[in-house]
Design a protein around this motif. Structure first.
Motif, PDB file in Angstrom:
ATOM      1  N   PHE A 121      47.506  38.323  42.362  1.00  0.00           N
ATOM      2  CA  PHE A 121      47.039  39.396  41.482  1.00  0.00           C
ATOM      3  C   PHE A 121      48.201  40.262  41.003  1.00  0.00           C
ATOM      4  O   PHE A 121      49.257  40.297  41.621  1.00  0.00           O
ATOM      5  N   ASN A 166      48.832  43.440  41.072  1.00  0.00           N
ATOM      6  CA  ASN A 166      49.413  44.428  42.000  1.00  0.00           C
ATOM      7  C   ASN A 166      49.562  43.864  43.408  1.00  0.00           C
ATOM      8  O   ASN A 166      49.782  44.583  44.352  1.00  0.00           O
ATOM      9  N   ALA A 194      47.342  42.940  45.425  1.00  0.00           N
ATOM     10  CA  ALA A 194      46.025  43.036  46.087  1.00  0.00           C
ATOM     11  C   ALA A 194      46.104  42.700  47.577  1.00  0.00           C
ATOM     12  O   ALA A 194      45.241  42.022  48.124  1.00  0.00           O
ATOM     13  N   LEU A 195      47.166  43.189  48.227  1.00  0.00           N
ATOM     14  CA  LEU A 195      47.294  42.948  49.669  1.00  0.00           C
ATOM     15  C   LEU A 195      46.357  43.904  50.413  1.00  0.00           C
ATOM     16  O   LEU A 195      46.062  44.987  49.926  1.00  0.00           O
ATOM     17  N   PHE A 196      45.919  43.489  51.599  1.00  0.00           N
ATOM     18  CA  PHE A 196      45.041  44.355  52.384  1.00  0.00           C
ATOM     19  C   PHE A 196      45.878  45.433  53.044  1.00  0.00           C
ATOM     20  O   PHE A 196      46.772  45.134  53.828  1.00  0.00           O
ATOM     21  N   SER A 197      45.547  46.676  52.707  1.00  0.00           N
ATOM     22  CA  SER A 197      46.435  47.767  53.111  1.00  0.00           C
ATOM     23  C   SER A 197      46.408  48.035  54.615  1.00  0.00           C
ATOM     24  O   SER A 197      47.305  48.668  55.139  1.00  0.00           O
ATOM     25  N   ASP A 238      41.180  48.053  44.000  1.00  0.00           N
ATOM     26  CA  ASP A 238      42.510  47.458  44.096  1.00  0.00           C
ATOM     27  C   ASP A 238      42.465  45.917  44.027  1.00  0.00           C
ATOM     28  O   ASP A 238      43.462  45.258  44.317  1.00  0.00           O
ATOM     29  N   ASN A 239      41.305  45.348  43.674  1.00  0.00           N
ATOM     30  CA  ASN A 239      41.147  43.886  43.586  1.00  0.00           C
ATOM     31  C   ASN A 239      41.232  43.172  44.924  1.00  0.00           C
ATOM     32  O   ASN A 239      41.338  41.950  44.963  1.00  0.00           O
ATOM     33  N   GLN A 240      41.219  43.915  46.030  1.00  0.00           N
ATOM     34  CA  GLN A 240      41.331  43.237  47.329  1.00  0.00           C
ATOM     35  C   GLN A 240      40.089  42.398  47.620  1.00  0.00           C
ATOM     36  O   GLN A 240      40.171  41.359  48.279  1.00  0.00           O
ATOM     37  N   ALA A 245      40.454  39.345  45.695  1.00  0.00           N
ATOM     38  CA  ALA A 245      41.438  38.492  46.370  1.00  0.00           C
ATOM     39  C   ALA A 245      40.792  37.751  47.535  1.00  0.00           C
ATOM     40  O   ALA A 245      41.038  36.556  47.729  1.00  0.00           O
TER      41      ALA A 245
END
Lengths: 266, 262
Positions: free
Chosen positions: A92, A94, A96-99, B125-127, B130
């Motif tokens: 993606f 940005n 789209a990593l899991f924060s 955030d598109n997570q 994803a």
């Protein structure tokens, strides 16, 4: 199962999509061949990211057909779609990593979810991919601690961790400096050559597009203007393509009354 | 038909559609809870989040609530010369009403809001996209452990709240006002019936489900909300909505369950 000999890994026919009463994509038809890099170009708001979302089944079209790895995905049951998605990777814009997870945990997640590999093997595989993306020194960092370029590379590492057949990459160059952006382009080419991936890249960057593409599709206002190899694009006489290649602003003829109405509407 | 009627009809329609979406959300999540594969690790993580980390706040709240209702009841009962009923009054009101409802409201404030904001940010955030692209079912990965943890934790937290509250009441009634300890506990054990325990337990179970369901559904379906921005403003709006809605749902279902069981 997926036929390994299938030539066109993506086939789109007559794709229409609407957002409310506004048509976003109109009559898009294209195919992507195995092991090619297809770049979808267009300026912001042209509908190129929407097209990408349709290709991976995140959006459903109003009409038309989308075949991913030979399988029609419009109206596909969610478990069948998930099965199909195990063969694709999506990076993606940005990252789209899991924060809530470290970089390494992010990259390892698909392996933990879809394979029964032991912890050490998973660790080695994730380090291989992080090494490939030049991120091996940062594996314990949280996404919030990474720069924009690192986030994109981390997203890419996670997208390719399962060695997908098709990689989708949304705006690899957006928001990056030219050097970092060029590095990402090299990475994309490396992935195609080393891992035999079919790669679909959505971008508005001309230089990047012409560097990595085997074929290019240009979309403008939801219309597919042209699809072809680099030479075809360069030789095109369509004014929209010429403007794009020469980086000229679009000067649509504006009717004075229409313009006045636009400014004074309630 | 007038424009007002049409507008009213269309807003009723959109409420019904939204309820349907929330229903599908719960159905999909329940399916993933029931069907294999099962994984314990995410469930434990959520139990820690909803349960273990709420423990302190529940204990403190339970203590003070127990103390204040003992104080109030003592003041009223002493006028009628029925101080011996203090234990029953504190026990019944905590077990049947205050325990389940106040625990639920504390969990909404502490965990429900955080959960809704977290899922909402994941959506923005598109997570979540994803996750879907990685062929990971968000219902199974994100929501099943949360809903299960809610159903497991809220009754346990309620029980702790009630227990601490009873001792808070004991402190005020027996230690401060000199009610006999025997009559405090004897009165309680005489009047609290299995039906009361069942009422408290079933309420807490329903509240646990409602809180997590509303918080997760609001966050997950943030993009369907057409009444405002989609970004950070959207997250703050749906978090507020989730807190308000789940508080109202808890109070409404509290009345409904009381009426059904009594």
């Amino acid at each position: 199962m997926i036929d390994p000999k299938i030539k066109n890994v993506i086939e789109i026919k007559g794709l229409d999509t609407w957002y409310g009463s506004k048509q976003i994509l109109s009559n898009i038809s294209l195919h992507v061949e195995r092991k090619e890099v297809m770049v979808i170009m267009g300026h912001s708001g042209s509908g190129k990211s929407t097209l990408l979302r349709h290709m991976i089944g995140l959006n459903n079209p109003a009409s038309g057909s989308i075949k991913l790895l030979g399988k029609e995905i419009t109206g596909l049951k969610s478990n069948e779609l998930y099965e199909l998605r195990k063969h694709i990777g999506v990076a993606f814009q940005n990252g789209a990593l899991f924060s809530s997870m470290t970089l390494q945990e992010n990259v390892e997640l698909p392996l933990h979810e879809h394979t029964k590999l032991d912890h050490n093997t998973i660790r080695i595989m994730s380090r291989l991919k992080l090494e490939l993306m030049n991120l091996s020194d940062n594996e314990d960092l949280m996404p919030a601690e990474l720069s924009g370029g690192m986030l994109k590379r981390a997203g890419l590492a996670r997208a390719v961790i399962m060695d997908p057949e098709i990689l989708f990459f949304d705006e690899p160059s957006a928001g990056l400096d030219p050097v970092t952006s060029a590095e990402l382009d090299d990475l994309i080419l490396q992935l195609r050559d080393a891992l035999n991936m079919t790669i679909i890249v959505v971008t508005h960057e001309l230089v990047s597009a012409f560097k990595i593409a085997d074929r290019i599709t240009v979309i403008d206002n939801g219309q597919q203007i042209i699809t072809g190899d680099k030479e075809t694009i360069k030789k095109s006489t369509d004014p929209r393509i010429v403007n794009m290649l020469e980086r000229r602003a679009m000067n649509d003829d504006i009717d004075a009354d229409d313009y006045l109405n636009k400014l004074t509407r309630n | 038909m007038g424009t007002n009627k049409l507008q009213a009809l269309s807003s009723i329609e959109s409420v019904l559609i939204r309820l349907g979406i929330a229903g599908i959300f719960l159905f999909e999540t329940t399916l993933t809870i029931v069907l294999p594969p099962y994984s314990l690790k995410p469930l434990i993580k959520q139990i820690a989040f909803i349960g273990a980390r709420s423990l302190l706040v529940i204990v403190v709240a339970g203590l003070f609530v127990g103390m204040v209702i003992a104080l109030q009841f003592y003041d009223t009962l002493v006028r009628f010369g029925s101080v011996s009923l203090l234990g029953s009054a504190v026990g019944l009101s905590l077990i049947r009403e205050l325990g389940p409802v106040l625990t639920a409201l504390m969990v909404i404030g502490r965990s429900g809001s955080a959960m809704c904001a977290e899922i909402g940010i994941m959506r923005v955030d598109n997570q979540i996209d994803a996750l879907e692209c990685m062929a990971i079912d968000p219902y199974r990965y994100l929501f099943a452990p949360r809903i299960l943890a809610g159903i497991i934790c809220v009754p346990i937290l309620t029980a702790i709240f009630i227990l601490v509250g009873i001792f808070g009441g004991y402190f005020v009634g027996v230690v401060l006002f000199g009610v006999s300890p025997g009559s405090y506990f004897q009165g309680m054990s005489d009047t609290v019936l299995n039906r009361d325990l069942f009422m408290g337990f079933s309420k807490s179970l329903v509240f646990g489900l409602l809180i997590v369901w509303i918080a997760c559904d609001k966050g997950f379906n943030l993009h369907l909300d057409k009444h405002g921005a989609y970004g950070s403003e959207g997250v703050s709006r749906i978090t507020t909505e989730a807190v308000v809605l789940s508080s109202i749902a808890v109070l409404f279902s509290d009345y409904l369950l009381s009426a059904l069981i009594l």
